[in-house]
Design a protein around this motif. Structure first.
Motif, PDB file in Angstrom:
ATOM      1  N   VAL A  14       0.759  -1.242   0.025  1.00  0.00           N
ATOM      2  CA  VAL A  14       0.066   0.011  -0.093  1.00  0.00           C
ATOM      3  C   VAL A  14       0.809   1.270   0.082  1.00  0.00           C
ATOM      4  O   VAL A  14       1.480   1.551   0.905  1.00  0.00           O
ATOM      5  CB  VAL A  14      -1.132  -0.027   1.133  1.00  0.00           C
ATOM      6  N   THR A  15       0.633   2.167  -0.958  1.00  0.00           N
ATOM      7  CA  THR A  15       1.716   3.223  -1.054  1.00  0.00           C
ATOM      8  C   THR A  15       1.181   4.313  -0.427  1.00  0.00           C
ATOM      9  O   THR A  15       2.102   5.100   0.109  1.00  0.00           O
ATOM     10  CB  THR A  15       1.547   3.527  -2.609  1.00  0.00           C
ATOM     11  N   TYR A  16      -0.154   4.618  -0.223  1.00  0.00           N
ATOM     12  CA  TYR A  16      -0.718   5.744   0.534  1.00  0.00           C
ATOM     13  C   TYR A  16      -1.199   5.274   2.026  1.00  0.00           C
ATOM     14  O   TYR A  16      -1.409   4.480   2.196  1.00  0.00           O
ATOM     15  CB  TYR A  16      -1.902   6.204  -0.259  1.00  0.00           C
ATOM     16  N   PRO A  17      -1.064   6.360   3.020  1.00  0.00           N
ATOM     17  CA  PRO A  17      -0.793   7.813   2.551  1.00  0.00           C
ATOM     18  C   PRO A  17       0.872   8.081   2.664  1.00  0.00           C
ATOM     19  O   PRO A  17       1.772   7.222   3.300  1.00  0.00           O
ATOM     20  CB  PRO A  17      -1.131   8.411   4.049  1.00  0.00           C
ATOM     21  N   LEU A  18       0.831   8.956   1.871  1.00  0.00           N
ATOM     22  CA  LEU A  18       2.281   9.563   1.655  1.00  0.00           C
ATOM     23  C   LEU A  18       2.480  10.607   3.248  1.00  0.00           C
ATOM     24  O   LEU A  18       1.574  11.459   3.099  1.00  0.00           O
ATOM     25  CB  LEU A  18       2.812  10.460   0.691  1.00  0.00           C
ATOM     26  N   GLN A  19       3.505  10.869   4.044  1.00  0.00           N
ATOM     27  CA  GLN A  19       3.380  11.515   5.422  1.00  0.00           C
ATOM     28  C   GLN A  19       4.662  12.338   5.338  1.00  0.00           C
ATOM     29  O   GLN A  19       6.006  11.650   4.976  1.00  0.00           O
ATOM     30  CB  GLN A  19       3.173  10.595   6.590  1.00  0.00           C
ATOM     31  N   THR A  20       4.580  13.316   5.765  1.00  0.00           N
ATOM     32  CA  THR A  20       5.690  14.283   6.372  1.00  0.00           C
ATOM     33  C   THR A  20       5.081  14.439   7.902  1.00  0.00           C
ATOM     34  O   THR A  20       4.143  14.034   8.182  1.00  0.00           O
ATOM     35  CB  THR A  20       5.902  15.726   5.833  1.00  0.00           C
ATOM     36  N   ALA A  21       5.795  14.978   8.789  1.00  0.00           N
ATOM     37  CA  ALA A  21       5.525  15.597  10.189  1.00  0.00           C
ATOM     38  C   ALA A  21       3.968  16.040  10.242  1.00  0.00           C
ATOM     39  O   ALA A  21       3.245  16.068  11.130  1.00  0.00           O
ATOM     40  CB  ALA A  21       6.633  16.194  10.752  1.00  0.00           C
TER      41      ALA A  21
END
Ligand SMILES: CC(C)(COP(=O)(O)OP(=O)(O)OC[C@H]1O[C@@H](n2cnc3c(N)ncnc32)[C@H](O)[C@@H]1OP(=O)(O)O)[C@@H](O)C(=O)NCCC(=O)NCCS
Length: 188
Positions: free
Chosen positions: A1-8
């Motif tokens: 599963v690729t998503y979610p892409l996350q930053t802080a």
């Protein structure tokens, strides 16, 4: 599963029905619509049509588009969106476009989102090259694309008749090799 892409502070997933109201509201903003392919009378039915046309894959097929939601990671509020276009005519090449609601601009959110999307395209998407185009007068977009490490590589003077006038388009691009070496400079 690729998503979610996350930053802080950000979370990126494909656009969903729950995003519709906020998405439509900022698409009706004159200062945003000015630069984009829709008009300020963009409505709920336009958004529904766009959502219905979304692919269920993590990335678009050749010739297709995928609309991503950029959300505040903690509140899940929609801050903006990004479109990914997989070019039909060139292998392993994607075009991106991004929009932020005006209240979310000038905080580095777009730069952070573009970097995350580039990481995604060059890893999961195994992209060779990613491009973006903007009106030569769109200073905020130009600054964003350069900040994300993209190279300005073309200017097409009065190439397109858009919203009642001939506009000049600037083309930006980044290669996988450039993105990787850019990343290694920032994260030794
Ligand atoms: C293009 C667009 C997404 C750029 O948004 P943006 O908020 O200017 O871009 P960023 O998120 O990178 O923010 C950069 C600004 O935040 C400031 N900033 C504040 N905190 C920051 C942080 N933590 N990190 C980085 N920059 C920060 C920067 O100094 C910069 O300020 P400046 O605009 O005065 O130079 C926005 O103008 C937009 O949605 N426009 C309408 C749609 C459009 O034209 N899209 C382009 C099509 S490609």
């Amino acid at each position: 599963v690729t998503y979610p892409l996350q930053t802080a502070r950000l979370e990126i997933t494909p656009l969903e029905g729950r995003d519709t109201e906020t998405f439509v509201r900022y698409r009706q903003d004159d200062d945003i619509a000015r630069w984009q392919g829709w008009d300020p009378n963009y409505g709920i039915s336009d958004a529904a049509e766009l959502l219905a046309a979304q692919p269920s894959t993590d990335l678009p097929e050749r010739g297709g588009w995928l609309q991503l939601a950029i959300r505040d990671r903690h509140s899940a509020t929609l801050l903006g969106d990004a479109a990914i276009h997989c070019l039909d005519e060139l292998a392993d090449t994607y075009e991106i476009g991004i929009t932020l609601a005006s209240a979310s601009q000038h905080q580095g959110i777009a730069s952070e989102a573009v970097k995350l999307i580039l990481d995604h395209l060059f890893s999961a998407g195994n992209a060779h090259r990613v491009t973006a185009n903007c009106d030569a007068r769109n200073i905020a977009a130009a600054r964003l694309l350069v900040r994300a490490g993209m190279r300005k590589e073309s200017r097409q003077v009065e190439v397109e008749f858009f919203k009642g006038e001939w506009i000049t388009l600037d083309g930006y691009a980044i290669l996988k090799s450039e993105h990787l070496s850019e990343g290694s400079k920032k994260c030794p």
